[in-house]
Structures are given as C-alpha cells and as structure tokens.
Design a protein around this motif. Structure first.
Motif, PDB file in Angstrom:
ATOM      1  N   PHE A  78       0.832  -1.208   0.000  1.00 36.77           N
ATOM      2  CA  PHE A  78       0.000   0.000   0.000  1.00 36.77           C
ATOM      3  C   PHE A  78       0.869   1.262   0.000  1.00 36.77           C
ATOM      4  N   LEU A  79       1.992   1.219   0.715  1.00 35.70           N
ATOM      5  CA  LEU A  79       2.899   2.368   0.743  1.00 35.70           C
ATOM      6  C   LEU A  79       3.462   2.642  -0.650  1.00 35.70           C
ATOM      7  N   LEU A  80       3.879   1.584  -1.349  1.00 33.46           N
ATOM      8  CA  LEU A  80       4.374   1.748  -2.717  1.00 33.46           C
ATOM      9  C   LEU A  80       3.263   2.226  -3.641  1.00 33.46           C
ATOM     10  N   TRP A  81       2.050   1.736  -3.424  1.00 35.96           N
ATOM     11  CA  TRP A  81       0.900   2.147  -4.239  1.00 35.96           C
ATOM     12  C   TRP A  81       0.639   3.644  -4.077  1.00 35.96           C
ATOM     13  N   VAL A  82       0.728   4.138  -2.847  1.00 31.73           N
ATOM     14  CA  VAL A  82       0.540   5.572  -2.600  1.00 31.73           C
ATOM     15  C   VAL A  82       1.578   6.390  -3.361  1.00 31.73           C
ATOM     16  N   LYS A  83       2.832   5.932  -3.342  1.00 30.35           N
ATOM     17  CA  LYS A  83       3.894   6.660  -4.040  1.00 30.35           C
ATOM     18  C   LYS A  83       3.665   6.652  -5.549  1.00 30.35           C
ATOM     19  N   VAL A  84       3.203   5.513  -6.089  1.00 25.56           N
ATOM     20  CA  VAL A  84       2.913   5.430  -7.529  1.00 25.56           C
ATOM     21  C   VAL A  84       1.778   6.378  -7.904  1.00 25.56           C
ATOM     22  N   ILE A  85       0.734   6.410  -7.089  1.00 27.27           N
ATOM     23  CA  ILE A  85      -0.395   7.319  -7.351  1.00 27.27           C
ATOM     24  C   ILE A  85       0.076   8.768  -7.318  1.00 27.27           C
ATOM     25  N   GLU A  86       0.951   9.077  -6.361  1.00 18.83           N
ATOM     26  CA  GLU A  86       1.446  10.450  -6.243  1.00 18.83           C
ATOM     27  C   GLU A  86       2.276  10.839  -7.467  1.00 18.83           C
ATOM     28  N   ILE A  87       3.057   9.912  -7.987  1.00 16.19           N
ATOM     29  CA  ILE A  87       3.905  10.200  -9.152  1.00 16.19           C
ATOM     30  C   ILE A  87       3.064  10.305 -10.418  1.00 16.19           C
ATOM     31  N   ARG A  88       2.154   9.350 -10.605  1.00  9.74           N
ATOM     32  CA  ARG A  88       1.358   9.292 -11.845  1.00  9.74           C
ATOM     33  C   ARG A  88       0.091  10.139 -11.784  1.00  9.74           C
ATOM     34  N   GLN A  89      -0.253  10.646 -10.585  1.00 12.37           N
ATOM     35  CA  GLN A  89      -1.502  11.389 -10.410  1.00 12.37           C
ATOM     36  C   GLN A  89      -2.690  10.549 -10.879  1.00 12.37           C
ATOM     37  N   ASP A  90      -2.726   9.303 -10.404  1.00 14.38           N
ATOM     38  CA  ASP A  90      -3.728   8.324 -10.834  1.00 14.38           C
ATOM     39  C   ASP A  90      -4.962   8.421  -9.943  1.00 14.38           C
ATOM     40  N   ALA A  91      -5.985   9.139 -10.400  1.00 12.78           N
ATOM     41  CA  ALA A  91      -7.206   9.320  -9.603  1.00 12.78           C
ATOM     42  C   ALA A  91      -7.983   8.017  -9.469  1.00 12.78           C
ATOM     43  N   ARG A  92      -8.008   7.194 -10.525  1.00 19.13           N
ATOM     44  CA  ARG A  92      -8.754   5.927 -10.454  1.00 19.13           C
ATOM     45  C   ARG A  92      -8.095   4.972  -9.460  1.00 19.13           C
ATOM     46  N   GLY A  93      -6.776   4.896  -9.488  1.00 21.23           N
ATOM     47  CA  GLY A  93      -6.063   4.056  -8.524  1.00 21.23           C
ATOM     48  C   GLY A  93      -6.261   4.527  -7.098  1.00 21.23           C
ATOM     49  N   LEU A  94      -6.399   5.844  -6.912  1.00 22.16           N
ATOM     50  CA  LEU A  94      -6.629   6.396  -5.582  1.00 22.16           C
ATOM     51  C   LEU A  94      -7.972   5.938  -5.026  1.00 22.16           C
ATOM     52  N   SER A  95      -9.006   5.922  -5.865  1.00 18.79           N
ATOM     53  CA  SER A  95     -10.328   5.473  -5.419  1.00 18.79           C
ATOM     54  C   SER A  95     -10.309   3.996  -5.025  1.00 18.79           C
ATOM     55  N   LEU A  96      -9.533   3.208  -5.747  1.00 15.86           N
ATOM     56  CA  LEU A  96      -9.470   1.771  -5.474  1.00 15.86           C
ATOM     57  C   LEU A  96      -8.637   1.461  -4.243  1.00 15.86           C
ATOM     58  N   LEU A  97      -7.615   2.270  -3.986  1.00 12.31           N
ATOM     59  CA  LEU A  97      -6.683   1.999  -2.889  1.00 12.31           C
ATOM     60  C   LEU A  97      -7.389   1.910  -1.537  1.00 12.31           C
ATOM     61  N   GLY A  98      -8.277   2.848  -1.251  1.00 16.43           N
ATOM     62  CA  GLY A  98      -8.959   2.850   0.045  1.00 16.43           C
ATOM     63  C   GLY A  98      -9.759   1.581   0.272  1.00 16.43           C
ATOM     64  N   TYR A  99     -10.507   1.142  -0.749  1.00 15.44           N
ATOM     65  CA  TYR A  99     -11.317  -0.068  -0.608  1.00 15.44           C
ATOM     66  C   TYR A  99     -10.439  -1.301  -0.396  1.00 15.44           C
ATOM     67  N   VAL A 100      -9.359  -1.403  -1.175  1.00 19.72           N
ATOM     68  CA  VAL A 100      -8.477  -2.568  -1.061  1.00 19.72           C
ATOM     69  C   VAL A 100      -7.825  -2.611   0.315  1.00 19.72           C
ATOM     70  N   GLN A 101      -7.420  -1.459   0.831  1.00 21.52           N
ATOM     71  CA  GLN A 101      -6.814  -1.405   2.165  1.00 21.52           C
ATOM     72  C   GLN A 101      -7.758  -1.954   3.231  1.00 21.52           C
ATOM     73  N   VAL A 102      -8.974  -1.432   3.246  1.00 21.27           N
ATOM     74  CA  VAL A 102      -9.921  -1.800   4.303  1.00 21.27           C
ATOM     75  C   VAL A 102     -10.325  -3.265   4.189  1.00 21.27           C
ATOM     76  N   ILE A 103     -10.615  -3.741   2.980  1.00 21.77           N
ATOM     77  CA  ILE A 103     -11.041  -5.135   2.797  1.00 21.77           C
ATOM     78  C   ILE A 103      -9.925  -6.093   3.191  1.00 21.77           C
ATOM     79  N   THR A 104      -8.693  -5.804   2.744  1.00 17.92           N
ATOM     80  CA  THR A 104      -7.552  -6.667   3.086  1.00 17.92           C
ATOM     81  C   THR A 104      -7.354  -6.733   4.589  1.00 17.92           C
TER      82      THR A 104
END
Length: 255
Positions: A65-91
């Motif tokens: 998740f930490l690496l995912w946050v950094k990738v989103i910050e670099i790529r400015q990936d809004a769709r990945g940002l929406s998915l990240l929260g759900y994946v974190q909580v479910i996992t």
C-alpha cells in the motif's frame, strides 16, 4: 488531481503510516494473549505458525500500500486512488478476522482490533461507509461465532458438526459477541452521523464561501466601473477646463 483527491491521497498515506505503529501493538497483544505463562512458549506450534503468516501478510500488504501511494502520487492516478482505500480496508478486515479465529475466536481479546478498519473508513471515506462497514464486521464476527460454536469445520474431516450453545460458557460467549457487535454498530453509525454533520458543515461553508466570492467579484466589478467613470469624469473635466481657457482667450482677443 483535484484538491479533494489530494486530500484523499494524504488520508491514505496517513493510514498507511499509522498502520506500521499499531501493527507493532497488535503483534505485542497477540503474543501476550497467546503466552500467558512463560513455560507455554512454543514458537513452532501450528497456531504460532499461522500467527507468523498473518503478521507477515499484514506487513507485506502495508508495504504494498505504501508503494501504491507513491505510484499514485507520481502518476496522479485518480482511479487508482479510489481503489486503494477499498483494497486497504477489505484486506485488513480479512486478515484481522483470520487473526481473531487463530487466537481462539470471539472468546479472545482480538475482536477489539476490528474497530481499527471502522476508524480507517471514517478517515478514508466518511459518509455512511463506517456504518455499512461496522455492520459487515458485526456480521463477520457472528459468523465466526457460528463456526466456533458448531465446529462446522469438522465437515472437512467427515464429522458431523455439533451445536455447542447448550452450556453456560456458550451463552456467555454469545452475549459477549452480541455486545461486541453492538459496539461496532454504535461506533459505525455514530461515526457516519458525525461525518455527515461535518460534510454538511463543509458544504454550508463552501456555499457561503461561493456567495462571498460572488459578492467580492461584484464589488470588484463595481469598483472597476467607478474607476472607469472617475477617469471619464476626469477627462471631461480636463476638456471642460481647456474649453474654458479657449473661451477666455477668445474673449480677451475680442476686447
């Protein structure tokens, strides 16, 4: 990304960073619950091996998740940002439920740890998500009680499950489970209510800010019109002054 998406990115980063600290606490609590007496230490038992696996998965998941946050910050990936929260909580819910089961089910202390995903949902989502998540976790804990009380997993070995809610211990366990579930739901719905109040206040403040901005723009436009009128009046006054001078010069010439 928009300002709201940047806020969500910061919220996800905060949750990931905070998870490192409370995972240390969960590990300590698990081993204290597992080994109440020093002579019971057995680091190679089946229960302990499952604990190591779950702890490892929790840490690896948080690193991912930490690496995912950094990738989103670099790529400015809004769709990945929406998915990240759900994946974190479910996992986290899945792994914590497994942890509760391994440490003796709902009879242990670890069901308290399932409050953490509810709190995270307040930070990551807001709205009525905490209430929905709390209800889901309460359902999961009750299903875990069914598994624990009926020994339903004995079907794997071909044995008939036995319903154990016929003694005092099981009834106390049922009451404890329902109390924990009620606490989850109260926290979830209270959080949803507070979140809705905060969001309503934010909408109200945003509306007032927009109205004030409109008034400020109107005042600016009015000020510009006054300045334009003032310049026009100054120009007319200058023309009038020059005309008066010319008129005075003509009258002097006539005389």
């Amino acid at each position: 990304m928009s300002e709201l998406q940047n806020y969500k990115l910061q919220a996800n980063r905060w949750v990931v960073n905070a998870r490192w600290y409370y995972l240390i606490g969960i590990v300590a609590i698990c081993f204290l619950a597992r080994y109440r007496q020093w002579q019971n230490f057995d680091f190679l038992s089946s229960v302990d091996i499952w604990l190591y696996v779950i702890f490892g998965l929790l840490w690896l998941a948080n690193l991912f998740f930490l690496l995912w946050v950094k990738v989103i910050e670099i790529r400015q990936d809004a769709r990945g940002l929406s998915l990240l929260g759900y994946v974190q909580v479910i996992t986290e819910i899945v792994l914590l439920v497994l942890l509760v089961y391994v440490l003796g089910g709902v009879d242990g202390i670890m069901p308290v740890a399932l409050v953490v995903p509810i709190i995270e949902s307040i930070i990551l989502f807001g709205g009525f998500y905490p209430a929905v998540l709390a209800s889901t976790i309460a359902l999961a804990v009750n299903l875990l009680l069914v598994v624990q009380s009926t020994n339903i997993l004995s079907w794997v070995s071909g044995q008939a499950p036995t319903f154990l809610l016929n003694n005092e211990w099981s009834m106390v366990l049922l009451a404890k489970t329902e109390l924990i579930s009620l606490i989850y739901i109260i926290i979830g719905f209270f959080s949803a209510f507070v979140s809705s109040l905060i969001r309503s206040r934010e909408v109200l403040l945003a509306t007032h800010a927009a109205e004030e901005e409109v008034k400020i723009n109107e005042l600016r436009n009015f000020n510009k019109e006054l300045e334009a009128n003032a310049r026009e009046l100054a120009a007319k006054d200058l023309e009038l002054s020059l005309a008066n001078k010319r008129l005075a010069s003509l009258e002097e010439a006539k005389s």
